[in-house]
Motif scaffolding. Sequence first.
Motif, PDB file in Angstrom:
ATOM      1  N   ILE A  11      27.426  26.639  47.562  1.00 48.48           N
ATOM      2  CA  ILE A  11      27.302  26.847  45.993  1.00 48.48           C
ATOM      3  C   ILE A  11      26.671  28.399  45.792  1.00 48.48           C
ATOM      4  CG2 ILE A  11      26.232  25.992  44.173  1.00 48.48           C
ATOM      5  CD1 ILE A  11      26.656  22.984  45.462  1.00 48.48           C
ATOM      6  N   LEU A  12      27.417  29.054  44.904  1.00 51.48           N
ATOM      7  CA  LEU A  12      26.779  30.475  44.517  1.00 51.48           C
ATOM      8  C   LEU A  12      26.572  30.396  43.181  1.00 51.48           C
ATOM      9  CD1 LEU A  12      29.414  32.547  46.420  1.00 51.48           C
ATOM     10  CD2 LEU A  12      27.053  32.075  47.196  1.00 51.48           C
ATOM     11  N   ASN A  13      25.299  30.894  42.722  1.00 51.12           N
ATOM     12  CA  ASN A  13      24.720  30.942  41.325  1.00 51.12           C
ATOM     13  C   ASN A  13      25.437  32.303  40.623  1.00 51.12           C
ATOM     14  OD1 ASN A  13      23.739  30.318  38.936  1.00 51.12           O
ATOM     15  ND2 ASN A  13      21.655  31.161  39.551  1.00 51.12           N
ATOM     16  N   VAL A  74      42.107  43.653  60.520  1.00 53.34           N
ATOM     17  CA  VAL A  74      42.308  42.263  60.033  1.00 53.34           C
ATOM     18  C   VAL A  74      43.813  42.520  59.399  1.00 53.34           C
ATOM     19  CG1 VAL A  74      40.348  41.133  59.409  1.00 53.34           C
ATOM     20  CG2 VAL A  74      41.431  42.212  57.679  1.00 53.34           C
ATOM     21  N   VAL A  75      44.573  41.448  59.124  1.00 62.64           N
ATOM     22  CA  VAL A  75      45.932  41.530  58.416  1.00 62.64           C
ATOM     23  C   VAL A  75      45.598  40.775  57.304  1.00 62.64           C
ATOM     24  CG1 VAL A  75      48.471  41.119  58.485  1.00 62.64           C
ATOM     25  CG2 VAL A  75      47.047  41.965  60.601  1.00 62.64           C
ATOM     26  N   VAL A  76      45.454  41.312  55.850  1.00 62.01           N
ATOM     27  CA  VAL A  76      45.357  40.656  54.837  1.00 62.01           C
ATOM     28  C   VAL A  76      46.704  39.738  54.545  1.00 62.01           C
ATOM     29  CG1 VAL A  76      45.136  40.645  52.368  1.00 62.01           C
ATOM     30  CG2 VAL A  76      43.926  42.464  53.864  1.00 62.01           C
ATOM     31  N   ASP A  77      46.403  38.583  54.373  1.00 68.44           N
ATOM     32  CA  ASP A  77      47.463  37.338  54.218  1.00 68.44           C
ATOM     33  C   ASP A  77      47.743  37.348  52.711  1.00 68.44           C
ATOM     34  OD1 ASP A  77      48.976  35.341  55.374  1.00 68.44           O
ATOM     35  OD2 ASP A  77      47.516  33.819  54.335  1.00 68.44           O
ATOM     36  N   ARG A  78      46.976  36.690  51.981  1.00 72.68           N
ATOM     37  CA  ARG A  78      47.234  36.302  50.635  1.00 72.68           C
ATOM     38  C   ARG A  78      45.936  36.694  49.820  1.00 72.68           C
ATOM     39  NH1 ARG A  78      47.794  30.280  51.337  1.00 72.68           N
ATOM     40  NH2 ARG A  78      47.509  30.130  49.267  1.00 72.68           N
ATOM     41  N   ILE A  79      46.481  37.349  48.542  1.00 74.21           N
ATOM     42  CA  ILE A  79      45.410  37.483  47.439  1.00 74.21           C
ATOM     43  C   ILE A  79      45.803  36.972  46.266  1.00 74.21           C
ATOM     44  CG2 ILE A  79      44.150  39.437  46.131  1.00 74.21           C
ATOM     45  CD1 ILE A  79      44.775  41.265  48.575  1.00 74.21           C
ATOM     46  N   GLU A  80      45.082  35.724  45.908  1.00 76.69           N
ATOM     47  CA  GLU A  80      45.577  35.173  44.632  1.00 76.69           C
ATOM     48  C   GLU A  80      44.339  35.205  43.700  1.00 76.69           C
ATOM     49  OE1 GLU A  80      46.629  31.142  45.734  1.00 76.69           O
ATOM     50  OE2 GLU A  80      48.180  31.634  47.179  1.00 76.69           O
ATOM     51  N   PRO A  81      44.355  35.993  42.823  1.00 81.16           N
ATOM     52  CA  PRO A  81      43.017  36.492  42.053  1.00 81.16           C
ATOM     53  C   PRO A  81      42.492  35.290  41.483  1.00 81.16           C
ATOM     54  CG  PRO A  81      44.616  37.955  41.598  1.00 81.16           C
ATOM     55  CD  PRO A  81      45.616  37.029  42.303  1.00 81.16           C
ATOM     56  N   MET A  82      41.052  35.292  41.621  1.00 84.86           N
ATOM     57  CA  MET A  82      39.976  34.478  41.339  1.00 84.86           C
ATOM     58  C   MET A  82      40.184  33.104  41.887  1.00 84.86           C
ATOM     59  SD  MET A  82      38.720  36.365  38.995  1.00 84.86           S
ATOM     60  CE  MET A  82      37.707  35.225  38.323  1.00 84.86           C
ATOM     61  N   ARG A  83      40.960  32.964  42.696  1.00 85.15           N
ATOM     62  CA  ARG A  83      41.193  31.665  43.569  1.00 85.15           C
ATOM     63  C   ARG A  83      41.106  31.805  45.146  1.00 85.15           C
ATOM     64  NH1 ARG A  83      43.717  27.759  45.651  1.00 85.15           N
ATOM     65  NH2 ARG A  83      45.791  28.982  46.304  1.00 85.15           N
ATOM     66  N   LEU A  84      41.994  32.604  45.562  1.00 84.19           N
ATOM     67  CA  LEU A  84      42.030  32.428  47.161  1.00 84.19           C
ATOM     68  C   LEU A  84      42.149  33.962  47.778  1.00 84.19           C
ATOM     69  CD1 LEU A  84      43.546  29.981  49.349  1.00 84.19           C
ATOM     70  CD2 LEU A  84      44.295  32.487  49.664  1.00 84.19           C
ATOM     71  N   PHE A  85      41.445  34.400  48.928  1.00 79.48           N
ATOM     72  CA  PHE A  85      41.568  35.407  49.458  1.00 79.48           C
ATOM     73  C   PHE A  85      41.742  34.938  50.978  1.00 79.48           C
ATOM     74  CE2 PHE A  85      39.650  38.960  51.997  1.00 79.48           C
ATOM     75  CZ  PHE A  85      40.561  40.025  52.016  1.00 79.48           C
ATOM     76  N   LEU A 112      37.642  29.640  46.103  1.00 82.30           N
ATOM     77  CA  LEU A 112      37.013  29.739  45.058  1.00 82.30           C
ATOM     78  C   LEU A 112      37.194  28.619  44.188  1.00 82.30           C
ATOM     79  CD1 LEU A 112      36.572  33.393  43.912  1.00 82.30           C
ATOM     80  CD2 LEU A 112      35.387  32.358  45.604  1.00 82.30           C
ATOM     81  N   SER A 113      36.286  27.579  43.723  1.00 87.50           N
ATOM     82  CA  SER A 113      36.428  26.518  42.660  1.00 87.50           C
ATOM     83  C   SER A 113      35.145  26.864  41.852  1.00 87.50           C
ATOM     84  CB  SER A 113      36.662  25.438  43.261  1.00 87.50           C
ATOM     85  OG  SER A 113      35.684  24.911  44.200  1.00 87.50           O
ATOM     86  N   ASP A 114      35.221  26.280  40.277  1.00 87.42           N
ATOM     87  CA  ASP A 114      34.174  26.293  39.572  1.00 87.42           C
ATOM     88  C   ASP A 114      33.307  24.882  39.797  1.00 87.42           C
ATOM     89  OD1 ASP A 114      35.021  28.554  38.264  1.00 87.42           O
ATOM     90  OD2 ASP A 114      36.176  27.496  36.833  1.00 87.42           O
ATOM     91  N   ILE A 115      32.039  25.069  39.773  1.00 87.69           N
ATOM     92  CA  ILE A 115      31.172  23.871  39.547  1.00 87.69           C
ATOM     93  C   ILE A 115      30.217  24.186  38.671  1.00 87.69           C
ATOM     94  CG2 ILE A 115      31.531  23.174  42.056  1.00 87.69           C
ATOM     95  CD1 ILE A 115      28.822  24.365  42.453  1.00 87.69           C
ATOM     96  N   GLU A 116      29.394  23.046  38.199  1.00 85.24           N
ATOM     97  CA  GLU A 116      28.429  23.244  37.406  1.00 85.24           C
ATOM     98  C   GLU A 116      27.558  24.311  37.801  1.00 85.24           C
ATOM     99  OE1 GLU A 116      25.278  20.584  34.899  1.00 85.24           O
ATOM    100  OE2 GLU A 116      27.197  19.605  35.442  1.00 85.24           O
ATOM    101  N   GLY A 117      27.095  25.375  37.032  1.00 82.72           N
ATOM    102  CA  GLY A 117      26.153  26.318  37.366  1.00 82.72           C
ATOM    103  C   GLY A 117      26.512  27.309  38.292  1.00 82.72           C
ATOM    104  N   GLY A 118      27.926  27.375  38.533  1.00 78.52           N
ATOM    105  CA  GLY A 118      28.381  28.444  39.544  1.00 78.52           C
ATOM    106  C   GLY A 118      29.631  28.312  40.027  1.00 78.52           C
ATOM    107  N   THR A 119      29.844  28.755  41.079  1.00 76.72           N
ATOM    108  CA  THR A 119      30.919  28.792  41.984  1.00 76.72           C
ATOM    109  C   THR A 119      30.952  28.303  43.324  1.00 76.72           C
ATOM    110  OG1 THR A 119      31.621  30.877  40.829  1.00 76.72           O
ATOM    111  CG2 THR A 119      32.949  30.257  42.846  1.00 76.72           C
TER     112      THR A 119
END
Length: 164
Positions: A11-13, A74-85, A112-119
Amino acid sequence: MNVDRIEKKIILNASREQVWRAISDSSRFGKWFGVAIDGPFVAGQEANGRIVPTQVDPEVARMQEPYTGTPWHVVVDRIEPMRLFSFRWHPYAIDAAKDYSAEPMTLVTFELSDIEGGTLLTITESGFDRIPLERRTDAIKANDGGWAHQAQLVKKYLAIEERS
């Protein structure tokens, strides 16, 4: 211990935008991860660099120091902005004299997913069951510990970035 995957949650603030920049911008990623990357992350393309000590934790930097200059690929697979790298790489590929290119790669995903107070950041590495048996146990053990450190490094990076 699962023989195919490692999963770490932290959990990241910080806002989702801040976390997204920290994981998807190659320059920012390199600062906390401990790698100098030659260019931006682009889906479907290789990203190359070399290991350098992290800039956010002196203790982890000392552990990374013996590997300074080791190629990082590395070989970059997917970049789904604000959700998945995600990217694919050869886990625990630290022997500069060995050619790992014929080995299967594992898949590393930052979600990434939103949680109360952060990510909530979920880091998953999967595909160890395809790594050659003689390297598999060492690779899982090293990367399990490595991802535990990396989760803390991204947290420290975000705290430092917020103060500056």
